[in-house]
Design a protein around this motif. Structure first.
Motif, PDB file in Angstrom:
ATOM      1  N   HIS A  60      -6.020  -5.206  -4.846  1.00  0.00           N
ATOM      2  CA  HIS A  60      -6.927  -4.328  -4.119  1.00  0.00           C
ATOM      3  C   HIS A  60      -7.687  -5.124  -3.060  1.00  0.00           C
ATOM      4  O   HIS A  60      -8.261  -6.174  -3.344  1.00  0.00           O
ATOM      5  CB  HIS A  60      -7.938  -3.682  -5.076  1.00  0.00           C
ATOM      6  N   GLU A  80      -3.099   0.120  -8.341  1.00  0.00           N
ATOM      7  CA  GLU A  80      -3.227  -1.319  -8.561  1.00  0.00           C
ATOM      8  C   GLU A  80      -1.933  -1.914  -9.099  1.00  0.00           C
ATOM      9  O   GLU A  80      -1.515  -3.005  -8.687  1.00  0.00           O
ATOM     10  CB  GLU A  80      -4.374  -1.620  -9.521  1.00  0.00           C
ATOM     11  N   ALA A  84      -7.790   3.506  -0.501  1.00  0.00           N
ATOM     12  CA  ALA A  84      -7.373   2.261  -1.156  1.00  0.00           C
ATOM     13  C   ALA A  84      -6.392   1.538  -0.259  1.00  0.00           C
ATOM     14  O   ALA A  84      -5.610   2.158   0.467  1.00  0.00           O
ATOM     15  CB  ALA A  84      -6.729   2.550  -2.514  1.00  0.00           C
ATOM     16  N   THR A 117       0.829  -1.212   0.000  1.00  0.00           N
ATOM     17  CA  THR A 117       0.000   0.000   0.000  1.00  0.00           C
ATOM     18  C   THR A 117       0.860   1.256   0.000  1.00  0.00           C
ATOM     19  O   THR A 117       0.534   2.242  -0.676  1.00  0.00           O
ATOM     20  CB  THR A 117      -0.933  -0.009   1.227  1.00  0.00           C
ATOM     21  N   PRO A 174     -11.303   0.563  -4.957  1.00  0.00           N
ATOM     22  CA  PRO A 174     -10.624   1.799  -4.581  1.00  0.00           C
ATOM     23  C   PRO A 174     -11.477   3.031  -4.862  1.00  0.00           C
ATOM     24  O   PRO A 174     -12.275   3.052  -5.806  1.00  0.00           O
ATOM     25  CB  PRO A 174      -9.377   1.795  -5.477  1.00  0.00           C
TER      26      PRO A 174
END
Length: 390
Positions: free
Chosen positions: A223, A213, A257, A188, A227
């Motif tokens: 994901h 992504e 996200a 992330t 998102p």
């Protein structure tokens, strides 16, 4: 099994058996076929107990009164179908290798579950629900539905509530689980780096979402949820997911996200100025949200209730005379589910929660939310996602 050892899964099942206190219970994987988009996956309680994600129709049966100790925990799998496997993938036979692979000493076919539940009811006279209860008018939880059918045929069987047992277990993360969550966080972090590099006036929200992504996938993640990349007015829609508008100079863009790694999720929100600099008003409102988030994080300590954490975050907006622009709870549990259930009671060491206050001003086409993933400890809370700029 995805970073969790067979021994850890077996220990979880033994804890459930002990926690049932002599009552019989069952956890169902759920039904379904492979969708044309995405993948079918099992119920998260089932995954937590087995590590198995791809066996529709499977179940784990807990039968504490079985006279054979090796059969007090049984993995039930749907019968093999060669024609179906030709379409959906080949499955293992019931043999010693499968027992070693899964850590179960007892594996049988799911066609025998009705008889097994009836025998458990006749011997022990007690069932316990492990699946969370449904809210009406939704369908009754699968274990309660099965137990009701058995008790219509075997009189004098009690049905008890043990729905908090697995929720409590899942809420306290093991070292192996935290390691997987850290990998989700690492992916992330890189996703947000890529998103920041993509943000500029004239760029589509879709481009930013695709940058996220791509970075997630480079780290073996994907994901964890749909998102949100919302510029301007779109940032005021809490579950916006079209991601198809063009970012404009002077607007803010809200990104919500997180990556998932081996089934464990991260969940992060950041809000950035599209042109790289806040206006004075945007800066003031952003700092309010940041102050609220930091107050919520500071209150996230072992022994505190989530309503107390929420109150600490909300007090910042109330003091600023803006109590009505923040319309939801301050956060939620995080783990195998993005919105992992938290047990009744207070926060405990090993829990991971999100803190995500926000302000949403539709009349100004402006939404601001900041969210981090927080590990509860014996001392100060640890912000797992602090590396993402805010």
């Amino acid at each position: 099994m995805n970073g969790i050892s067979v021994a850890e899964y077996a220990a979880r099942r033994e804890r459930v058996l002990e926690g049932l206190g002599g009552a019989a219970g069952v956890v169902f994987a759920g039904e379904g076929g492979p969708p044309l988009l995405g993948r079918w996956t099992a119920n998260k309680h089932f995954i937590y107990l087995t590590g198995i994600t791809n066996e529709p129709g499977a179940a784990v049966l807990f039968d504490p009164t079985s006279p054979d100790p090796s059969k007090r925990i049984t993995l039930l799998l749907r019968s093999r179908d060669p024609e179906r496997e030709h379409w959906d993938g080949y499955r293992d036979p019931l043999n010693h290798a499968l027992k070693e692979k899964t850590g179960f000493t007892s594996i049988a076919r799911s066609g025998g579950i009705a008889g097994a539940l009836t025998s458990a009811a006749r011997r022990g006279r007690r069932f316990a629900c492990l699946h969370p209860y449904s809210v009406y008018p939704g369908a009754v939880s699968p274990d309660l539905a099965a137990f009701r059918q058995v008790t219509e045929r075997v009189p004098g069987v009690a049905i008890e509530d043990k729905t908090q047992l697995l929720i409590e277990m899942r809420s306290i993360k093991s070292e192996a689980e935290l390691a997987l969550m850290q990998k989700a966080v690492d992916a992330t972090v890189d996703g947000y780096k890529a998103a920041l590099a993509a943000i500029q006036p004239g760029v589509s929200e879709r481009v930013v979402a695709e940058a996220l992504e791509s970075a997630f996938r480079k780290h073996g993640g994907e994901h964890a949820y749909n998102p949100i990349v919302g510029g301007g007015m779109n940032a005021t829609v809490l579950h916006y997911m079209d991601n198809d508008q063009v970012l404009k100079e002077g607007e803010l863009v809200l990104i919500d996200a997180g990556a998932s790694f081996a089934g464990y999720a991260a969940d992060v929100t950041r809000t950035y100025p599209v042109s790289g600099r806040f206006t004075d008003e945007q800066q003031y409102l952003y700092n309010l949200v940041l102050e609220s988030e930091l107050a919520g994080i500071a209150a996230s300590r072992a022994g505190a209730a989530m309503w107390e954490v929420d109150r600490a975050a909300r007090a910042v907006f109330e003091k600023a005379g803006m109590p009505d622009c923040y319309t939801y709870g301050v956060g939620h549990g995080l783990g195998l589910d993005v919105h992992d259930a938290l047990p009744d009671g207070v926060l405990k060491p090993g829990m991971v929660i999100t803190i995500e206050p926000g302000l949403y001003l539709a009349d100004k086409a402006l939404g601001i939310r900041i969210e981090d993933d927080i590990l509860i400890t014996d001392g100060d809370p640890i912000n797992l996602t602090a590396a993402i700029p805010k």
